[in-house]
Every structure is written in C-alpha cells, then in structure tokens.
Design a protein around this motif. Structure first.
Motif, PDB file in Angstrom:
ATOM      1  N   ASN A  60      15.513   2.835  -1.670  1.00 41.28           N
ATOM      2  CA  ASN A  60      14.805   2.597  -2.923  1.00 41.28           C
ATOM      3  C   ASN A  60      13.765   1.489  -2.758  1.00 41.28           C
ATOM      4  OD1 ASN A  60      14.218   2.939  -5.647  1.00 41.28           O
ATOM      5  ND2 ASN A  60      15.618   1.312  -6.235  1.00 41.28           N
ATOM      6  N   VAL A  61      14.122   0.432  -2.047  1.00 43.11           N
ATOM      7  CA  VAL A  61      13.166  -0.651  -1.790  1.00 43.11           C
ATOM      8  C   VAL A  61      11.992  -0.125  -0.973  1.00 43.11           C
ATOM      9  CG1 VAL A  61      12.832  -2.845  -0.583  1.00 43.11           C
ATOM     10  CG2 VAL A  61      14.846  -2.509  -2.006  1.00 43.11           C
ATOM     11  N   SER A  62      12.292   0.698   0.006  1.00 42.14           N
ATOM     12  CA  SER A  62      11.227   1.283   0.824  1.00 42.14           C
ATOM     13  C   SER A  62      10.299   2.141  -0.034  1.00 42.14           C
ATOM     14  CB  SER A  62      11.843   2.123   1.941  1.00 42.14           C
ATOM     15  OG  SER A  62      10.847   2.746   2.696  1.00 42.14           O
ATOM     16  N   LYS A  63      10.870   2.917  -0.937  1.00 41.39           N
ATOM     17  CA  LYS A  63      10.074   3.766  -1.821  1.00 41.39           C
ATOM     18  C   LYS A  63       9.188   2.922  -2.738  1.00 41.39           C
ATOM     19  CE  LYS A  63      10.522   7.181  -5.518  1.00 41.39           C
ATOM     20  NZ  LYS A  63       9.671   6.438  -6.418  1.00 41.39           N
ATOM     21  N   VAL A  64       9.751   1.856  -3.293  1.00 40.17           N
ATOM     22  CA  VAL A  64       8.978   0.985  -4.181  1.00 40.17           C
ATOM     23  C   VAL A  64       7.826   0.337  -3.416  1.00 40.17           C
ATOM     24  CG1 VAL A  64       9.095  -1.147  -5.545  1.00 40.17           C
ATOM     25  CG2 VAL A  64      10.865   0.583  -5.799  1.00 40.17           C
ATOM     26  N   GLN A  65       8.085  -0.077  -2.178  1.00 42.89           N
ATOM     27  CA  GLN A  65       7.019  -0.680  -1.381  1.00 42.89           C
ATOM     28  C   GLN A  65       5.943   0.343  -1.032  1.00 42.89           C
ATOM     29  OE1 GLN A  65       9.260  -2.476   1.833  1.00 42.89           O
ATOM     30  NE2 GLN A  65       9.154  -4.480   0.850  1.00 42.89           N
ATOM     31  N   ASN A  66       6.354   1.566  -0.724  1.00 44.18           N
ATOM     32  CA  ASN A  66       5.374   2.616  -0.444  1.00 44.18           C
ATOM     33  C   ASN A  66       4.524   2.920  -1.674  1.00 44.18           C
ATOM     34  OD1 ASN A  66       6.139   2.950   2.210  1.00 44.18           O
ATOM     35  ND2 ASN A  66       7.580   4.581   1.751  1.00 44.18           N
ATOM     36  N   ASP A  67       5.174   2.965  -2.836  1.00 44.72           N
ATOM     37  CA  ASP A  67       4.448   3.222  -4.086  1.00 44.72           C
ATOM     38  C   ASP A  67       3.414   2.135  -4.351  1.00 44.72           C
ATOM     39  OD1 ASP A  67       6.102   5.383  -4.367  1.00 44.72           O
ATOM     40  OD2 ASP A  67       7.366   4.479  -5.916  1.00 44.72           O
ATOM     41  N   ALA A  68       3.817   0.897  -4.165  1.00 48.98           N
ATOM     42  CA  ALA A  68       2.903  -0.219  -4.396  1.00 48.98           C
ATOM     43  C   ALA A  68       1.737  -0.164  -3.409  1.00 48.98           C
ATOM     44  CB  ALA A  68       3.640  -1.545  -4.278  1.00 48.98           C
ATOM     45  N   SER A  69       2.033   0.156  -2.183  1.00 46.83           N
ATOM     46  CA  SER A  69       0.976   0.251  -1.170  1.00 46.83           C
ATOM     47  C   SER A  69       0.001   1.372  -1.503  1.00 46.83           C
ATOM     48  CB  SER A  69       1.608   0.483   0.203  1.00 46.83           C
ATOM     49  OG  SER A  69       0.627   0.663   1.176  1.00 46.83           O
ATOM     50  N   GLN A  70       0.533   2.509  -1.946  1.00 45.44           N
ATOM     51  CA  GLN A  70      -0.327   3.633  -2.310  1.00 45.44           C
ATOM     52  C   GLN A  70      -1.198   3.280  -3.507  1.00 45.44           C
ATOM     53  OE1 GLN A  70       1.533   6.788  -4.292  1.00 45.44           O
ATOM     54  NE2 GLN A  70      -0.300   8.054  -4.333  1.00 45.44           N
ATOM     55  N   LEU A  71      -0.591   2.628  -4.498  1.00 42.05           N
ATOM     56  CA  LEU A  71      -1.344   2.249  -5.688  1.00 42.05           C
ATOM     57  C   LEU A  71      -2.431   1.232  -5.345  1.00 42.05           C
ATOM     58  CD1 LEU A  71      -1.392   2.979  -8.657  1.00 42.05           C
ATOM     59  CD2 LEU A  71       0.169   1.086  -9.086  1.00 42.05           C
ATOM     60  N   GLN A  72      -2.116   0.302  -4.458  1.00 36.50           N
ATOM     61  CA  GLN A  72      -3.100  -0.681  -4.026  1.00 36.50           C
ATOM     62  C   GLN A  72      -4.261   0.006  -3.312  1.00 36.50           C
ATOM     63  OE1 GLN A  72      -1.634  -3.423  -1.110  1.00 36.50           O
ATOM     64  NE2 GLN A  72      -3.479  -4.666  -1.123  1.00 36.50           N
ATOM     65  N   GLN A  73      -3.927   0.950  -2.452  1.00 34.44           N
ATOM     66  CA  GLN A  73      -4.964   1.663  -1.712  1.00 34.44           C
ATOM     67  C   GLN A  73      -5.835   2.488  -2.673  1.00 34.44           C
ATOM     68  OE1 GLN A  73      -3.491   4.443   1.211  1.00 34.44           O
ATOM     69  NE2 GLN A  73      -5.244   4.039   2.542  1.00 34.44           N
ATOM     70  N   ALA A  74      -5.209   3.104  -3.668  1.00 32.39           N
ATOM     71  CA  ALA A  74      -5.974   3.882  -4.644  1.00 32.39           C
ATOM     72  C   ALA A  74      -6.919   2.979  -5.436  1.00 32.39           C
ATOM     73  CB  ALA A  74      -5.029   4.609  -5.592  1.00 32.39           C
ATOM     74  N   PHE A  75      -6.452   1.783  -5.785  1.00 36.37           N
ATOM     75  CA  PHE A  75      -7.300   0.830  -6.503  1.00 36.37           C
ATOM     76  C   PHE A  75      -8.493   0.422  -5.651  1.00 36.37           C
ATOM     77  CE2 PHE A  75      -8.444  -3.573  -7.579  1.00 36.37           C
ATOM     78  CZ  PHE A  75      -8.817  -3.394  -8.901  1.00 36.37           C
ATOM     79  N   GLU A  76      -8.234   0.163  -4.371  1.00 40.65           N
ATOM     80  CA  GLU A  76      -9.311  -0.233  -3.465  1.00 40.65           C
ATOM     81  C   GLU A  76     -10.331   0.877  -3.265  1.00 40.65           C
ATOM     82  OE1 GLU A  76      -7.150  -1.425  -0.007  1.00 40.65           O
ATOM     83  OE2 GLU A  76      -6.624  -3.383  -0.846  1.00 40.65           O
ATOM     84  N   MET A  77      -9.888   2.128  -3.383  1.00 39.39           N
ATOM     85  CA  MET A  77     -10.784   3.270  -3.220  1.00 39.39           C
ATOM     86  C   MET A  77     -11.550   3.580  -4.505  1.00 39.39           C
ATOM     87  SD  MET A  77     -10.425   4.205  -0.127  1.00 39.39           S
ATOM     88  CE  MET A  77     -10.434   5.870   0.427  1.00 39.39           C
ATOM     89  N   GLY A  78     -11.201   2.902  -5.612  1.00 37.13           N
ATOM     90  CA  GLY A  78     -11.933   3.089  -6.853  1.00 37.13           C
ATOM     91  C   GLY A  78     -11.364   4.146  -7.768  1.00 37.13           C
ATOM     92  N   ASP A  79     -10.109   4.516  -7.587  1.00 39.83           N
ATOM     93  CA  ASP A  79      -9.467   5.506  -8.463  1.00 39.83           C
ATOM     94  C   ASP A  79      -9.352   4.937  -9.876  1.00 39.83           C
ATOM     95  OD1 ASP A  79      -8.006   7.506  -9.627  1.00 39.83           O
ATOM     96  OD2 ASP A  79      -6.286   7.342  -8.271  1.00 39.83           O
ATOM     97  N   PRO A  80      -9.879   5.646 -10.881  1.00 43.33           N
ATOM     98  CA  PRO A  80      -9.825   5.117 -12.254  1.00 43.33           C
ATOM     99  C   PRO A  80      -8.413   5.061 -12.827  1.00 43.33           C
ATOM    100  CG  PRO A  80     -10.770   7.318 -12.238  1.00 43.33           C
ATOM    101  CD  PRO A  80     -10.595   6.904 -10.808  1.00 43.33           C
ATOM    102  N   LYS A  81      -7.484   5.822 -12.291  1.00 44.32           N
ATOM    103  CA  LYS A  81      -6.092   5.800 -12.776  1.00 44.32           C
ATOM    104  C   LYS A  81      -5.334   4.573 -12.288  1.00 44.32           C
ATOM    105  CE  LYS A  81      -5.759  10.800 -13.035  1.00 44.32           C
ATOM    106  NZ  LYS A  81      -5.080  11.991 -12.528  1.00 44.32           N
ATOM    107  N   ALA A  82      -5.825   3.933 -11.250  1.00 49.91           N
ATOM    108  CA  ALA A  82      -5.150   2.766 -10.672  1.00 49.91           C
ATOM    109  C   ALA A  82      -5.844   1.502 -11.158  1.00 49.91           C
ATOM    110  CB  ALA A  82      -5.175   2.851  -9.153  1.00 49.91           C
TER     111      ALA A  82
END
Length: 120
Positions: A60-82
C-alpha cells in the motif's frame, strides 16, 4: 522470529529500491487501511496473518508513493487535472505513509533486540 524480521526488512529494502527507479502510472492517491489491521490480534504463529498484513501495508505504501510520483509527473507535464494542491497532498500522504512504515520497522527491530537481550 529472526526469519520473519529479516523477511520484513528485505521487503522494505526491495520496495525502497523499486521506488528509486520507478515512475509507473498508478491510479488514486488515498491511503486505504489494510484488511485485518484493526483486529488487534497477532496471528504470526498460526499462519502468517501478521506477515500478510505487513506485506499488504508495504504494498500500500508503494502504491501511494507511485500515485504521488505519477501525479507529480502529470503536473510537471501540464496536465490540467493535476493541480498543485492535489500534488502536494499526494506527496504528503506518501511521505507520512513511508515514515510510518519505517517507524513500524524500527519498533519491530527494537522489540526483537529487547527480547533477545532478556536474561533466561
């Protein structure tokens, strides 16, 4: 008991290693409680209940960290949902989850060392 602690430590190290080189896509960003974690019973001697609970918690911790990393990457790419607020909350959730896991590991190791140092 030594094998169980060694197994937990190796699982934590494996997850840390995977997290360093991983930036896979995962969905969601919440910390869900593990099944059976609120039961309060220790089932390690009878079948691996504690082992499976710890494994689920680490996954579960690994999943939460992966989710946060994905969301961070989406924000950096300019995704309006993030948006920034969601990214910051997800990063804090992953940090808290990881610190809690490390704290549990430290307490397990300390308890094991206390038991091993008890006079017979």
């Amino acid at each position: 008991m030594t094998d169980a602690i060694s197994s937990i430590l190796s699982q934590i190290r494996a997850h840390e290693t995977r997290m360093r080189g991983m930036s896979d896509v995962a969905s969601g960003n919440g910390i869900a409680p593990t099944a059976g974690s609120a039961t309060g019973g220790v089932e390690g001697a009878s079948g691996g209940g504690f082992k499976s609970a710890m494994s689920n918690a680490i996954d579960n911790v690994s999943k939460v960290q992966n989710d946060a990393s994905q969301l961070q990457q989406a924000f950096e790419m300019g995704d309006p949902k993030a948006d920034l607020a969601r990214v910051m909350v997800a990063m804090q959730q992953s940090q808290v989850a990881f610190r809690a896991t490390v704290e549990v590991r430290n307490r397990l190791v300390q308890a094991y060392q206390d038991v091993m140092n008890m006079p017979i």
